[in-house]
Design a protein around this motif. Structure first.
Motif, PDB file in Angstrom:
ATOM      1  N   ALA A 364      16.058   4.255   6.568  1.00 43.12           N
ATOM      2  CA  ALA A 364      16.552   4.177   5.189  1.00 43.12           C
ATOM      3  C   ALA A 364      15.979   2.998   4.426  1.00 43.12           C
ATOM      4  O   ALA A 364      15.907   3.032   3.199  1.00 43.12           O
ATOM      5  N   ASN A 365      15.559   1.947   5.131  1.00 46.26           N
ATOM      6  CA  ASN A 365      15.053   0.749   4.455  1.00 46.26           C
ATOM      7  C   ASN A 365      13.529   0.717   4.366  1.00 46.26           C
ATOM      8  O   ASN A 365      12.946  -0.317   4.018  1.00 46.26           O
ATOM      9  N   ALA A 366      12.863   1.828   4.651  1.00 43.30           N
ATOM     10  CA  ALA A 366      11.395   1.853   4.626  1.00 43.30           C
ATOM     11  C   ALA A 366      10.877   1.576   3.217  1.00 43.30           C
ATOM     12  O   ALA A 366      11.347   2.152   2.237  1.00 43.30           O
ATOM     13  N   GLU A 367       9.895   0.716   3.126  1.00 46.59           N
ATOM     14  CA  GLU A 367       9.345   0.324   1.826  1.00 46.59           C
ATOM     15  C   GLU A 367       8.755   1.508   1.078  1.00 46.59           C
ATOM     16  O   GLU A 367       8.837   1.590  -0.153  1.00 46.59           O
ATOM     17  N   VAL A 368       8.163   2.449   1.792  1.00 50.18           N
ATOM     18  CA  VAL A 368       7.502   3.589   1.154  1.00 50.18           C
ATOM     19  C   VAL A 368       8.488   4.464   0.386  1.00 50.18           C
ATOM     20  O   VAL A 368       8.095   5.219  -0.510  1.00 50.18           O
ATOM     21  N   LEU A 369       9.779   4.371   0.702  1.00 51.13           N
ATOM     22  CA  LEU A 369      10.793   5.153   0.006  1.00 51.13           C
ATOM     23  C   LEU A 369      11.118   4.580  -1.373  1.00 51.13           C
ATOM     24  O   LEU A 369      11.675   5.277  -2.219  1.00 51.13           O
ATOM     25  N   ARG A 370      10.765   3.318  -1.614  1.00 54.16           N
ATOM     26  CA  ARG A 370      11.135   2.650  -2.864  1.00 54.16           C
ATOM     27  C   ARG A 370       9.946   2.363  -3.766  1.00 54.16           C
ATOM     28  O   ARG A 370      10.101   2.236  -4.975  1.00 54.16           O
ATOM     29  N   THR A 371       8.754   2.231  -3.187  1.00 47.54           N
ATOM     30  CA  THR A 371       7.577   1.785  -3.926  1.00 47.54           C
ATOM     31  C   THR A 371       6.741   2.979  -4.378  1.00 47.54           C
ATOM     32  O   THR A 371       6.481   3.900  -3.596  1.00 47.54           O
ATOM     33  N   GLU A 372       6.288   2.947  -5.627  1.00 51.19           N
ATOM     34  CA  GLU A 372       5.411   4.008  -6.118  1.00 51.19           C
ATOM     35  C   GLU A 372       4.041   3.855  -5.461  1.00 51.19           C
ATOM     36  O   GLU A 372       3.357   2.845  -5.645  1.00 51.19           O
ATOM     37  N   ILE A 373       3.623   4.864  -4.702  1.00 49.66           N
ATOM     38  CA  ILE A 373       2.366   4.808  -3.973  1.00 49.66           C
ATOM     39  C   ILE A 373       1.199   5.206  -4.869  1.00 49.66           C
ATOM     40  O   ILE A 373       0.096   4.685  -4.771  1.00 49.66           O
ATOM     41  N   PHE A 374       1.418   6.154  -5.761  1.00 46.88           N
ATOM     42  CA  PHE A 374       0.386   6.669  -6.669  1.00 46.88           C
ATOM     43  C   PHE A 374      -0.814   7.179  -5.878  1.00 46.88           C
ATOM     44  O   PHE A 374      -1.959   6.807  -6.106  1.00 46.88           O
ATOM     45  N   GLY A 375      -0.507   8.071  -4.957  1.00 44.55           N
ATOM     46  CA  GLY A 375      -1.529   8.697  -4.135  1.00 44.55           C
ATOM     47  C   GLY A 375      -0.951   9.933  -3.478  1.00 44.55           C
ATOM     48  O   GLY A 375       0.233  10.262  -3.658  1.00 44.55           O
ATOM     49  N   PRO A 376      -1.753  10.660  -2.698  1.00 41.04           N
ATOM     50  CA  PRO A 376      -1.311  11.932  -2.112  1.00 41.04           C
ATOM     51  C   PRO A 376      -0.412  11.751  -0.890  1.00 41.04           C
ATOM     52  O   PRO A 376      -0.757  12.163   0.225  1.00 41.04           O
ATOM     53  N   VAL A 377       0.732  11.119  -1.109  1.00 41.03           N
ATOM     54  CA  VAL A 377       1.653  10.798  -0.018  1.00 41.03           C
ATOM     55  C   VAL A 377       3.074  11.172  -0.431  1.00 41.03           C
ATOM     56  O   VAL A 377       3.540  10.745  -1.493  1.00 41.03           O
ATOM     57  N   VAL A 378       3.756  11.960   0.404  1.00 40.16           N
ATOM     58  CA  VAL A 378       5.163  12.276   0.157  1.00 40.16           C
ATOM     59  C   VAL A 378       5.986  11.955   1.396  1.00 40.16           C
ATOM     60  O   VAL A 378       5.492  11.957   2.519  1.00 40.16           O
ATOM     61  N   THR A 379       7.262  11.665   1.141  1.00 37.43           N
ATOM     62  CA  THR A 379       8.211  11.434   2.221  1.00 37.43           C
ATOM     63  C   THR A 379       9.253  12.540   2.225  1.00 37.43           C
ATOM     64  O   THR A 379       9.562  13.119   1.180  1.00 37.43           O
TER      65      THR A 379
END
Length: 470
Positions: A364-379
């Motif tokens: 739940a605390n993963a950074e990728v869940l909160r930060t805009e990646i602006f690339g071809p990545v989904v969680t």
């Protein structure tokens, strides 16, 4: 004096140089705003009948249609966007927006207030004068036209500052505007850097309204500049971390669901402010969604954007590629599992191509869940109840867009109303057509709407007139 600095425009597909374009220095910005004010005060455009302005904008749309292939190629080359995406989506959408605002212009009315019999009180809207728009690189022409349409229609003199990397379609647009009969100086394009040209526009006291589409960090700088100078009206459309909420019955949408998830996640290689980068799935269908989504993502064609068959092109530059790959590595270090992708793909030497990536099993605390990646990545995250879905959807600082996938009207309305975002689509991934307002909440921005009749209000101001009889 003209600047000697230049922007080197490179094709993200292979890194090849496309053009060298002079940077507009801060001193030149000041000259342009002063000149634009003189053009505005002359009335050559601002005092023209509304239908005359509309006619000129419709001629512009016709010329854009004539040069549609050129405009599509310029955006594809500058931004690395698949040529098919530019031909079928971006350029037609840009043309439509110009036509829509031109045709809607003479449908605007003031208001008459209820007063005593010896008074006439009414309102009307007038242009600001000199206004500016700072554009993003991911939709260069489309965003230019979303702003140009209403800003020019109401009678302003407009300055466009294209993104550093993608100025060429906007420059071509300005040439077409002159060909269409829009008077010289009413529309001008000032290429340059955000740090110099954009900052100068934000701080210029002649500019009375400014619209910016881009990062939250830059949006804050524009607000600061406006506050420190003339308190110009500011409209911001910033980043996003948009959720796609799949309720327990979402599989009833069949292939339309997976197609929608793929489009939301990977359109423009995920370099899209409304990208549906957080997929929230009811626990009862989680595993099937991950399996089907991963297989569909793996089948997307990653390739040279000039190839009509390409679905995923390169990311904009090496800095972006390293940031995206770094975010994936951090997510894995945090405990995420890569269901597909997660690697760089060799396509054309000199370009940076990243495989569509699906991440699951995130803490739940993963950074990728909160930060805009602006690339071809989904969680992909699980939820069990409606309230949990809403809480997960709102567990970021952004509030631009969202999608809800359910055929249950109670769930649809409850989740759509519970999500804190400026736009929520149900049973699809969509930003709506030109009749639908578009704008963000929270750290995704504020200040008005980029589409619909509300856009006219963003580029004009209301005046009340009180007439007392003798």
């Amino acid at each position: 004096m003209p600047t000697t600095d230049t922007l080197v425009i490179r094709n993200p597909a292979d890194g090849a140089e496309l053009a060298r374009i002079p940077v507009t220095a801060a001193s030149e910005v000041a000259w342009h705003t002063a000149d634009a004010l003189e053009v505005h005060r002359s009335g050559v455009w601002s005092s023209a009948p509304p239908r005359a302005r509309a006619a000129a904008l419709l001629r512009l749309a016709d010329l854009m249609q004539r040069d549609a292939e050129t405009l599509a190629r310029l955006d594809s080359e500058d931004a690395g966007k698949p040529i098919t995406e530019c031909r079928e989506n971006d350029v037609p959408g840009a043309i439509e927006s110009i036509r829509w605002f031109a045709e809607a212009l003479d449908k605007q009315y003031g208001r008459v207030s209820t007063t005593s019999s010896d008074v006439l009180a009414f309102t009307e809207r007038e242009p600001f004068g000199v206004v500016a728009a700072i554009l993003p690189w991911n939709y260069p022409l489309a965003m230019a036209c979303w702003k140009l349409g209403p800003a020019l229609a109401v009678g302003n003199a407009l300055i466009l500052k294209p993104a550093d990397a993608t100025p060429r379609s906007t420059l071509h647009l300005a040439a077409l505007a002159e060909e269409a009969g829009i008077p010289p100086g009413v529309l001008r394009v000032l290429p340059g850097t955000g740090a110099e040209t954009g900052a100068a526009l934000a701080a210029d006291p002649i500019v009375e309204a400014i619209s910016f589409t881009g990062s939250t960090t830059t949006g804050r700088k524009i607000l600061t500049a406006a506050a420190a100078t003339n308190l110009k009206r500011v409209s911001l459309e910033l980043g996003g971390k948009s959720p796609q909420v799949l309720m327990a019955d979402a599989l009833a949408f069949g292939d339309h669901l997976i197609d929608g998830l793929i489009e939301a996640a990977f359109l423009t290689a995920g370099q899209n402010c409304t990208a549906g980068s957080r997929i929230l799935v009811h626990e009862s269908i989680h595993d099937e969604i991950v399996d089907r989504l991963s297989r569909a993502a793996a089948e997307l064609t990653v390739g040279d954007p000039s190839d009509a068959a390409t679905q995923i092109g390169p990311v904009i530059d090496a800095v972006a590629a390293d940031r995206i790959l770094g975010a994936i590595d951090t997510a894995v270090a945090d405990g995420a599992r890569i269901a597909t992708g997660g690697v760089e793909v060799p396509v054309v030497q000199g370009g940076r191509y990243i495989a569509p990536t699906v991440l699951t099993e995130l803490p739940a605390n993963a950074e990728v869940l909160r930060t805009e990646i602006f690339g071809p990545v989904v969680t992909v995250q699980r939820f069990g109840t409606r309230d949990e879905a809403i809480a997960l959807a709102n567990a970021v600082d952004y509030g631009l867009a969202a999608s809800v996938w359910t055929k249950d009207i109670d769930d649809a309305l409850a989740v759509a109303r519970g999500i804190r975002a400026g736009l929520v689509s149900v049973g699809t991934y969509s930003e709506g057509d030109m009749t639908v307002p578009f704008g963000g909440w929270r750290q995704s921005g504020f200040g008005g709407a980029e589409k619909s009749l509300q856009a006219f209000a963003q580029w004009s101001r209301e005046k009340a007139i009180w007439v007392q009889s003798a």
